[in-house]
Design an enzyme around this catalytic site. Structure first.
Site, mmCIF file in Angstrom:
data_model
loop_
_atom_site.group_PDB
_atom_site.id
_atom_site.type_symbol
_atom_site.label_atom_id
_atom_site.label_comp_id
_atom_site.label_asym_id
_atom_site.label_seq_id
_atom_site.Cartn_x
_atom_site.Cartn_y
_atom_site.Cartn_z
ATOM 1 N N CYS A 191 0.755 -0.959 -0.037
ATOM 2 C CA CYS A 191 -0.027 -0.038 -0.026
ATOM 3 C C CYS A 191 0.790 1.251 -0.051
ATOM 4 C CB CYS A 191 -0.881 0.016 1.320
ATOM 5 S SG CYS A 191 -1.942 -1.407 1.257
ATOM 6 N N HIS B 247 -2.475 7.418 7.059
ATOM 7 C CA HIS B 247 -3.024 6.216 6.354
ATOM 8 C C HIS B 247 -4.323 5.710 6.627
ATOM 9 C CE1 HIS B 247 -1.878 2.449 4.120
ATOM 10 N NE2 HIS B 247 -2.073 1.820 5.274
ATOM 11 N N GLU C 174 -0.986 4.473 14.257
ATOM 12 C CA GLU C 174 -0.650 6.062 13.406
ATOM 13 C C GLU C 174 -0.890 7.177 14.250
ATOM 14 O OE1 GLU C 174 -1.149 7.817 9.000
ATOM 15 O OE2 GLU C 174 -2.513 6.114 9.744
ATOM 16 N N LYS D 224 -9.604 7.842 3.088
ATOM 17 C CA LYS D 224 -10.107 6.675 2.830
ATOM 18 C C LYS D 224 -11.392 6.374 3.410
ATOM 19 C CE LYS D 224 -5.356 4.246 2.566
ATOM 20 N NZ LYS D 224 -4.567 5.201 3.082
ATOM 21 N N HIS E 35 -9.750 1.936 0.314
ATOM 22 C CA HIS E 35 -8.424 1.765 0.429
ATOM 23 C C HIS E 35 -7.926 1.407 -0.988
ATOM 24 C CE1 HIS E 35 -4.123 1.047 1.428
ATOM 25 N NE2 HIS E 35 -4.325 0.248 2.398
ATOM 26 N N PHE F 263 1.641 -3.526 3.878
ATOM 27 C CA PHE F 263 1.805 -5.118 4.519
ATOM 28 C C PHE F 263 3.351 -5.215 4.161
ATOM 29 C CE2 PHE F 263 -2.485 -6.870 3.629
ATOM 30 C CZ PHE F 263 -2.780 -6.400 4.728
#
Length: 417
Positions: A165, A305, A316, A337, A342, A403
């Site tokens: 991502c 994110h 985060e 998002k 996403h 990831f």
């Protein structure tokens, strides 16, 4: 060696809430949710039956039918946004030095639908290997950048970054570095993704990564909300033309903003879970600020994110507090998002575009779908919940985490002419 300045002179977007830059921006500031029941396949038996698909998009409106059939959706999306961005940048191609113009693209997965179709056809056949001759060229993640360069004859740096991502943010940082080091004058960068497929939904469901709020898709992506239950899969593309500052000024280009810096880090913790204290997220923002030569007090906003996962949003948020200290409470923080879902490898591109438009218009898009505070997240932070906020934005940072523990952050700022 003195580093060159890098500016943005063209933008293109294809998102679940708008198929052009203007439509995308209108969707953002109006808090539109792109989530709806899946139409690409029958999702009745899936744990998650909704996604953020594109609306009203037909590749053949933009690409010759014969050529479009040779492309996976993720490449079609890339070609459409690249075209919008290049038209926006308004180059005189007779004068552009194409040996010093390139394409650096990002995609976390690439041609997933193509791979799924070809393997399924073989598995349901009689064992005879009958594969489409375009199977491999349609599937490979680097083909989008290759086809963009072919369309415009761009012979400079050309490659694709893959960091889940964080892919398109890494692509933008690479493009930024190639230009400021003097290796290119112009690079078209960004990312595209088309993973709303049987394999994509099924695979992320198996990981328990997706929201299963099938009774209310539009409110399913709810970053920082106490009842968040996973992310909503999105698709689309974002493209940006990065250009050396003097090169842009010399040709009288419209300049949106300046790329101030980029940061990268790794969690080195787990294949999918973030570091619980946000260590990698903290480091990537520190690295980005250091690269830009700015202080925390210079920053006006952070596009998180913010995927709407139980662990990620907490980690985060902690990282932002650790990096910014008391200044964290003066920031406008948001997660777009909540509206787009996403977009995986394309997330960084469309979210950086959101930041650029925030600077241009002086408006911060909201984080929609907030209903209940999470006691694990400091509610003194301004997450721009549910309503866009007007504010002069001079410096904005955009985070993307992938990831494998890949973290990337880009900083953009008003250009000082």
């Amino acid at each position: 060696m003195k580093l060159k300045r890098v500016v943005v002179t063209g933008l293109g977007a294809l998102t679940p809430i708008g198929n052009t830059i203007q439509e995308y921006w209108n969707g953002l500031i109006n808090g539109v949710s792109g989530a709806a029941p899946i139409t690409y396949f029958d999702a009745t038996n899936f744990k998650t039956q909704f996604a953020c698909e594109l609306k009203g998009f037909n590749a053949e409106d933009f690409i010759d039918r014969k050529e479009a059939r040779k492309m996976d959706r993720f490449t079609q999306y890339a070609m459409v946004t690249a075209t919008e961005a290049m038209e926006d940048a308004n180059f005189n191609f007779d004068k552009l030095d194409k040996d010093r113009a390139g394409v650096i693209w990002g995609s976390g997965i690439g041609g997933l639908q193509t791979f799924q179709d070809e393997v399924t056809n073989f598995a349901t056949g009689n064992g005879t290997p009958k594969f489409n001759p375009f199977f491999i060229p349609k599937m490979i993640a680097d083909i989008a950048g290759g086809l963009i360069s072919i369309k415009y004859g761009l012979r400079g740096p050309n490659f694709t970054t893959v960091s889940a991502c964080a892919s398109s943010t890494n692509a933008m940082i690479d493009a930024f570095n190639y230009i400021r080091l003097g290796h290119a004058d112009v690079i078209l960068t960004g990312g595209s993704e088309a993973a709303v497929t049987i394999a994509g939904i099924g695979g992320f469901n198996a990981m328990h990564a997706l929201s299963t709020r099938n009774n209310d898709p539009k409110s399913a992506s709810r970053p920082m909300d106490k009842d968040r239950d996973g992310f909503v899969l999105g698709e689309g593309s974002g493209a940006l033309v990065l250009e050396e500052y003097e090169h842009a000024v010399a040709r009288g280009a419209k300049i949106y903003c300046e790329i101030g810096g980029g940061g990268m880090s790794a969690d080195a913790h787990h294949i999918t879970a973030p570091h619980p204290e946000g260590l990698g997220a903290k480091n990537v923002m520190i690295n980005c600020l250091r690269d830009a030569g700015l202080q925390v007090s210079d920053v006006d906003g952070v596009n998180m994110h913010g995927t709407s996962t139980p662990l990620g949003d907490i980690a985060e948020s902690k990282a932002i507090e650790q990096v910014f200290g008391e200044h964290a409470y003066k920031l406008n923080i948001n997660s777009t998002k909540s509206m787009t879902g996403h977009l995986l490898g394309a997330a960084g591109a469309i979210e950086t575009i959101s930041c650029i438009l925030s600077i241009k218009h002086g408006i911060v898009p909201p984080t929609i779908n907030h209903f209940t505070d999470d006691e694990s997240i400091n509610n003194k932070l301004n997450f721009t919940f549910n309503q866009a906020q007007k504010r002069e934005m001079n410096v904005v940072m955009s985070n993307t985490f992938g990831f494998g523990g890949h973290n990337a952050c880009v900083l953009i700022k008003k250009v000082d002419l």
